[in-house]
Design an enzyme around this catalytic site. Structure first.
Site, PDB file in Angstrom:
ATOM      1  CE1 TYR A  45      -3.305  -2.780   0.261  1.00 52.76           C
ATOM      2  CE2 TYR A  45      -3.494  -2.385   2.613  1.00 52.76           C
ATOM      3  CZ  TYR A  45      -3.874  -3.077   1.478  1.00 52.76           C
ATOM      4  OH  TYR A  45      -4.831  -4.056   1.579  1.00 52.76           O
ATOM      5  CB  SER A  46       0.265   4.827  -0.689  1.00 56.68           C
ATOM      6  OG  SER A  46      -0.891   4.956   0.098  1.00 56.68           O
ATOM      7  CD  GLU A  47       1.368   6.884   2.786  1.00 60.25           C
ATOM      8  OE1 GLU A  47       1.994   7.784   2.209  1.00 60.25           O
ATOM      9  OE2 GLU A  47       0.154   6.658   2.582  1.00 60.25           O
ATOM     10  CB  THR A  48       2.107  -0.262   6.330  1.00 58.01           C
ATOM     11  OG1 THR A  48       1.683  -0.865   5.104  1.00 58.01           O
ATOM     12  CG2 THR A  48       1.782  -1.193   7.486  1.00 58.01           C
ATOM     13  CG  HIS A  77      -4.165   7.245   3.470  1.00 58.15           C
ATOM     14  ND1 HIS A  77      -2.878   7.126   2.996  1.00 58.15           N
ATOM     15  CD2 HIS A  77      -4.667   5.980   3.522  1.00 58.15           C
ATOM     16  CE1 HIS A  77      -2.619   5.842   2.776  1.00 58.15           C
ATOM     17  NE2 HIS A  77      -3.680   5.123   3.078  1.00 58.15           N
TER      18      HIS A  77
END
Length: 305
Positions: A45-48, A77
Protein backbone atom coordinates in the site's frame (compact mmCIF):
# COMPACT_ATOMS: atom_id res chain seq x y z
CA UNK A 1 5.33 -19.13 15.66
CA UNK A 2 5.25 -15.40 16.51
CA UNK A 3 2.47 -13.37 14.93
CA UNK A 4 1.31 -9.76 14.92
CA UNK A 5 -2.25 -8.61 14.28
CA UNK A 6 -3.14 -6.25 11.45
CA UNK A 7 -6.22 -4.39 10.24
CA UNK A 8 -6.80 -2.86 6.81
CA UNK A 9 -9.13 0.04 6.15
CA UNK A 10 -10.17 2.13 3.18
CA UNK A 11 -9.65 5.81 3.99
CA UNK A 12 -11.41 8.96 2.74
CA UNK A 13 -14.48 6.96 1.85
CA UNK A 14 -17.46 5.34 3.54
CA UNK A 15 -17.65 2.68 0.80
CA UNK A 16 -15.55 -0.48 1.02
CA UNK A 17 -13.08 -1.20 -1.81
CA UNK A 18 -12.68 2.42 -2.86
CA UNK A 19 -10.72 5.23 -1.22
CA UNK A 20 -7.11 4.72 -0.17
CA UNK A 21 -6.24 1.37 1.48
CA UNK A 22 -4.13 1.39 4.62
CA UNK A 23 -2.67 -1.40 6.74
CA UNK A 24 -2.47 -0.73 10.49
CA UNK A 25 -0.51 -2.74 13.05
CA UNK A 26 -2.38 -1.65 16.22
CA UNK A 27 0.29 -3.04 18.57
CA UNK A 28 3.75 -3.06 17.00
CA UNK A 29 5.70 -3.73 20.17
CA UNK A 30 8.59 -6.08 19.46
CA UNK A 31 8.93 -5.10 15.80
CA UNK A 32 12.15 -3.42 14.69
CA UNK A 33 12.50 -0.93 11.85
CA UNK A 34 13.69 -3.60 9.41
CA UNK A 35 10.65 -5.79 10.11
CA UNK A 36 8.34 -2.80 9.76
CA UNK A 37 9.81 -1.94 6.38
CA UNK A 38 9.45 -5.53 5.15
CA UNK A 39 5.82 -5.67 6.28
CA UNK A 40 5.06 -2.36 4.53
CA UNK A 41 6.67 -3.66 1.34
CA UNK A 42 4.65 -6.88 1.61
CA UNK A 43 1.36 -5.01 1.85
CA UNK A 44 2.41 -2.77 -1.03
CA UNK A 45 0.00 0.00 0.00
CA UNK A 46 1.09 3.62 -0.26
CA UNK A 47 1.55 3.50 3.55
CA UNK A 48 1.42 1.11 6.48
CA UNK A 49 1.36 2.31 10.10
CA UNK A 50 2.84 0.78 13.25
CA UNK A 51 1.41 1.84 16.60
CA UNK A 52 3.63 1.88 19.68
CA UNK A 53 3.27 3.17 23.27
CA UNK A 54 3.93 6.92 23.50
CA UNK A 55 7.20 8.28 24.83
CA UNK A 56 5.20 10.90 26.76
CA UNK A 57 2.41 9.28 28.84
CA UNK A 58 0.23 12.34 28.23
CA UNK A 59 -0.01 11.33 24.57
CA UNK A 60 -1.98 8.47 23.01
CA UNK A 61 0.59 6.59 20.92
CA UNK A 62 3.75 6.74 18.89
CA UNK A 63 2.87 6.15 15.21
CA UNK A 64 5.49 5.19 12.64
CA UNK A 65 4.58 5.44 8.96
CA UNK A 66 6.25 3.41 6.21
CA UNK A 67 5.81 3.49 2.45
CA UNK A 68 6.91 0.37 0.53
CA UNK A 69 10.45 1.78 0.42
CA UNK A 70 11.02 4.17 3.34
CA UNK A 71 9.82 5.57 6.65
CA UNK A 72 8.26 9.04 6.35
CA UNK A 73 7.64 11.71 9.02
CA UNK A 74 3.95 12.38 8.34
CA UNK A 75 1.10 11.54 5.99
CA UNK A 76 -2.59 12.30 6.01
CA UNK A 77 -4.51 9.14 5.19
CA UNK A 78 -2.39 6.98 7.57
CA UNK A 79 -3.33 9.24 10.47
CA UNK A 80 -7.03 9.32 9.60
CA UNK A 81 -7.11 5.54 9.11
CA UNK A 82 -5.03 4.74 12.19
CA UNK A 83 -7.25 6.93 14.36
CA UNK A 84 -10.31 5.15 12.95
CA UNK A 85 -8.82 1.75 13.82
CA UNK A 86 -7.78 2.76 17.35
CA UNK A 87 -11.16 4.40 17.85
CA UNK A 88 -12.78 0.95 17.60
CA UNK A 89 -10.84 -0.16 20.69
CA UNK A 90 -11.98 0.41 24.26
CA UNK A 91 -8.43 1.14 25.34
CA UNK A 92 -5.10 2.07 23.77
CA UNK A 93 -2.11 0.66 25.67
CA UNK A 94 -4.16 0.45 28.85
CA UNK A 95 -5.75 3.88 28.65
CA UNK A 96 -9.46 4.38 27.79
CA UNK A 97 -10.01 5.57 24.23
CA UNK A 98 -11.40 9.09 24.23
CA UNK A 99 -12.59 11.22 21.31
CA UNK A 100 -9.31 13.15 21.16
CA UNK A 101 -5.99 11.45 20.48
CA UNK A 102 -2.42 12.73 20.22
CA UNK A 103 0.05 10.85 18.03
CA UNK A 104 3.80 11.26 18.33
CA UNK A 105 5.36 11.26 14.86
CA UNK A 106 8.68 12.28 13.35
CA UNK A 107 7.09 15.48 11.98
CA UNK A 108 5.75 16.42 15.43
CA UNK A 109 2.58 15.90 17.42
CA UNK A 110 -0.56 15.12 15.44
CA UNK A 111 -3.82 16.07 17.16
CA UNK A 112 -6.78 13.89 16.22
CA UNK A 113 -10.51 14.18 16.79
CA UNK A 114 -12.62 11.07 16.16
CA UNK A 115 -15.74 11.58 14.03
CA UNK A 116 -18.86 9.67 15.11
CA UNK A 117 -22.25 8.84 13.69
CA UNK A 118 -24.33 8.35 16.82
CA UNK A 119 -21.86 6.33 18.91
CA UNK A 120 -19.98 4.64 16.05
CA UNK A 121 -16.59 5.99 14.96
CA UNK A 122 -16.79 6.72 11.21
CA UNK A 123 -13.64 8.75 10.58
CA UNK A 124 -11.27 11.34 11.97
CA UNK A 125 -10.08 14.90 11.69
CA UNK A 126 -6.39 15.65 12.14
CA UNK A 127 -4.39 18.83 12.58
CA UNK A 128 -1.34 19.03 10.31
CA UNK A 129 1.78 18.99 12.52
CA UNK A 130 3.94 21.38 10.51
CA UNK A 131 3.74 25.01 9.44
CA UNK A 132 3.31 25.70 5.75
CA UNK A 133 6.70 25.84 4.06
CA UNK A 134 7.29 26.76 0.43
CA UNK A 135 10.16 25.18 -1.48
CA UNK A 136 11.71 25.47 -4.90
CA UNK A 137 9.81 26.19 -8.08
CA UNK A 138 9.72 23.42 -10.69
CA UNK A 139 10.09 23.95 -14.44
CA UNK A 140 6.98 23.46 -16.57
CA UNK A 141 8.89 21.27 -19.01
CA UNK A 142 10.00 18.94 -16.24
CA UNK A 143 6.45 18.55 -14.89
CA UNK A 144 5.17 17.95 -18.41
CA UNK A 145 7.76 15.30 -19.21
CA UNK A 146 7.16 13.56 -15.85
CA UNK A 147 3.53 12.87 -16.75
CA UNK A 148 3.68 13.09 -20.56
CA UNK A 149 1.45 16.14 -21.10
CA UNK A 150 1.77 19.38 -23.07
CA UNK A 151 3.65 22.06 -21.07
CA UNK A 152 1.09 24.59 -22.31
CA UNK A 153 -1.57 22.82 -20.22
CA UNK A 154 0.12 23.87 -16.97
CA UNK A 155 -1.62 26.92 -15.49
CA UNK A 156 0.17 29.85 -13.87
CA UNK A 157 -2.93 31.90 -13.00
CA UNK A 158 -2.54 31.27 -9.27
CA UNK A 159 1.01 29.91 -9.01
CA UNK A 160 3.79 28.28 -10.98
CA UNK A 161 4.68 24.63 -10.22
CA UNK A 162 6.27 24.59 -6.76
CA UNK A 163 7.12 22.51 -3.71
CA UNK A 164 5.05 22.98 -0.54
CA UNK A 165 4.71 21.08 2.73
CA UNK A 166 2.91 20.93 6.07
CA UNK A 167 4.99 17.94 7.17
CA UNK A 168 5.87 16.14 3.92
CA UNK A 169 6.97 17.91 0.70
CA UNK A 170 5.26 17.53 -2.67
CA UNK A 171 5.60 19.22 -6.03
CA UNK A 172 2.33 20.88 -7.09
CA UNK A 173 1.06 21.96 -10.50
CA UNK A 174 -2.35 23.20 -11.59
CA UNK A 175 -3.62 21.94 -14.96
CA UNK A 176 -6.04 23.49 -17.42
CA UNK A 177 -8.72 20.78 -17.61
CA UNK A 178 -9.99 17.43 -16.39
CA UNK A 179 -9.15 16.05 -19.84
CA UNK A 180 -5.48 16.90 -19.36
CA UNK A 181 -5.56 15.47 -15.83
CA UNK A 182 -6.99 12.21 -17.17
CA UNK A 183 -4.20 11.93 -19.77
CA UNK A 184 -1.37 12.23 -17.23
CA UNK A 185 0.74 9.12 -16.68
CA UNK A 186 4.16 8.93 -14.99
CA UNK A 187 7.44 8.32 -16.78
CA UNK A 188 9.68 6.86 -14.06
CA UNK A 189 12.90 7.79 -15.88
CA UNK A 190 11.91 11.46 -15.90
CA UNK A 191 10.83 11.25 -12.26
CA UNK A 192 14.36 10.03 -11.47
CA UNK A 193 15.74 13.05 -13.31
CA UNK A 194 13.41 15.32 -11.33
CA UNK A 195 14.48 13.72 -8.06
CA UNK A 196 18.13 14.34 -8.90
CA UNK A 197 17.34 17.98 -9.64
CA UNK A 198 15.08 18.56 -6.60
CA UNK A 199 16.32 16.87 -3.43
CA UNK A 200 13.91 18.23 -0.81
CA UNK A 201 11.55 15.27 -1.36
CA UNK A 202 13.49 12.50 0.41
CA UNK A 203 11.40 9.68 -1.08
CA UNK A 204 12.04 10.69 -4.69
CA UNK A 205 9.78 13.14 -6.49
CA UNK A 206 6.10 13.13 -5.51
CA UNK A 207 3.92 15.09 -7.94
CA UNK A 208 0.41 16.32 -7.15
CA UNK A 209 -1.59 17.59 -10.13
CA UNK A 210 -4.94 19.29 -9.74
CA UNK A 211 -7.78 21.12 -11.48
CA UNK A 212 -10.06 23.64 -9.79
CA UNK A 213 -13.76 23.64 -10.62
CA UNK A 214 -14.80 26.72 -12.67
CA UNK A 215 -17.99 26.93 -10.59
CA UNK A 216 -16.25 26.58 -7.22
CA UNK A 217 -12.48 27.13 -6.96
CA UNK A 218 -12.48 25.34 -3.58
CA UNK A 219 -13.70 22.13 -5.21
CA UNK A 220 -10.58 20.41 -6.51
CA UNK A 221 -9.96 17.22 -8.50
CA UNK A 222 -6.46 15.75 -8.15
CA UNK A 223 -4.04 12.94 -8.93
CA UNK A 224 -0.73 12.13 -7.21
CA UNK A 225 2.18 10.15 -8.67
CA UNK A 226 5.27 8.87 -6.80
CA UNK A 227 6.70 6.02 -8.92
CA UNK A 228 10.14 6.22 -7.28
CA UNK A 229 8.46 5.30 -3.99
CA UNK A 230 6.66 2.33 -5.59
CA UNK A 231 3.43 4.35 -5.66
CA UNK A 232 2.58 4.69 -9.33
CA UNK A 233 -0.58 6.55 -8.37
CA UNK A 234 -2.14 7.25 -4.97
CA UNK A 235 -5.93 7.18 -4.52
CA UNK A 236 -5.87 9.84 -1.78
CA UNK A 237 -2.99 11.91 -0.46
CA UNK A 238 -3.94 13.72 2.72
CA UNK A 239 -0.58 15.36 3.40
CA UNK A 240 -0.50 16.78 -0.14
CA UNK A 241 -4.13 17.90 0.09
CA UNK A 242 -3.34 19.71 3.33
CA UNK A 243 -0.28 21.37 1.82
CA UNK A 244 -1.95 22.62 -1.37
CA UNK A 245 -4.97 23.84 0.61
CA UNK A 246 -2.69 25.77 2.97
CA UNK A 247 -0.69 27.19 0.05
CA UNK A 248 -3.74 28.33 -1.91
CA UNK A 249 -5.15 29.97 1.21
CA UNK A 250 -1.82 31.72 1.84
CA UNK A 251 -2.04 33.29 -1.63
CA UNK A 252 -5.39 34.97 -0.92
CA UNK A 253 -5.03 38.78 -0.67
CA UNK A 254 -7.01 38.89 2.58
CA UNK A 255 -4.94 38.87 5.75
CA UNK A 256 -7.55 36.78 7.54
CA UNK A 257 -9.52 33.93 5.98
CA UNK A 258 -11.27 30.68 6.81
CA UNK A 259 -11.58 28.33 3.84
CA UNK A 260 -13.26 24.95 3.41
CA UNK A 261 -11.83 22.86 0.57
CA UNK A 262 -12.99 19.55 -0.88
CA UNK A 263 -10.49 17.44 -2.81
CA UNK A 264 -11.64 14.52 -4.94
CA UNK A 265 -8.89 12.05 -5.85
CA UNK A 266 -8.54 8.50 -7.17
CA UNK A 267 -11.39 8.80 -9.70
CA UNK A 268 -9.24 7.72 -12.65
CA UNK A 269 -8.13 4.65 -10.65
CA UNK A 270 -11.67 3.57 -9.81
CA UNK A 271 -10.99 4.34 -6.12
CA UNK A 272 -12.74 7.67 -5.58
CA UNK A 273 -11.72 9.44 -2.38
CA UNK A 274 -13.13 12.57 -0.77
CA UNK A 275 -10.87 14.69 1.43
CA UNK A 276 -12.05 17.65 3.48
CA UNK A 277 -9.62 20.42 4.45
CA UNK A 278 -10.32 23.42 6.70
CA UNK A 279 -7.71 26.19 6.65
CA UNK A 280 -7.47 29.25 8.87
CA UNK A 281 -5.29 32.24 8.06
CA UNK A 282 -4.68 35.05 10.56
CA UNK A 283 -2.61 38.21 10.13
CA UNK A 284 -1.33 36.93 6.79
CA UNK A 285 -0.14 33.54 8.10
CA UNK A 286 -1.76 30.14 7.75
CA UNK A 287 -1.91 28.89 11.32
CA UNK A 288 -4.30 25.93 11.21
CA UNK A 289 -4.89 23.11 8.72
CA UNK A 290 -7.46 20.43 9.59
CA UNK A 291 -7.80 17.34 7.42
CA UNK A 292 -10.87 15.12 7.73
CA UNK A 293 -12.42 12.07 6.17
CA UNK A 294 -14.35 8.86 6.67
CA UNK A 295 -12.95 5.32 6.82
CA UNK A 296 -14.34 1.80 6.57
CA UNK A 297 -12.90 -1.52 7.81
CA UNK A 298 -11.94 -4.10 5.17
CA UNK A 299 -9.75 -6.94 6.51
CA UNK A 300 -8.11 -8.19 9.68
CA UNK A 301 -5.71 -11.00 10.38
CA UNK A 302 -2.24 -11.98 11.54
CA UNK A 303 1.23 -11.64 10.05
CA UNK A 304 3.57 -14.55 10.70
CA UNK A 305 7.02 -13.40 11.78
Amino acid sequence: MNTVAYVTVDVFTSERFVGNPLAVIPDARGLGSDAMQKIAAEFGYSETTFVLPPENPDHTARVRIFTPTAEIPFAGHPNVGTAFVLGQQRAIFGRPTGDRLIFEEDAGLVEVALLRNDSAVVGASIRAPGQLTIGESVADELIARCVQIDPQSIRHTTHAPIFASVGLPFAFAELDSLETLAKAWPNAAVFAEAAARHKEDKTGFSLFLYVRSPENPWAIRARMFAPLDNVTEDPATGSASAAISAYLTSLLPAQDAEVKITIEQGVEMGRRSLIGVDVRKSAGTVNEVLLSGSSVSVMRGEIQL
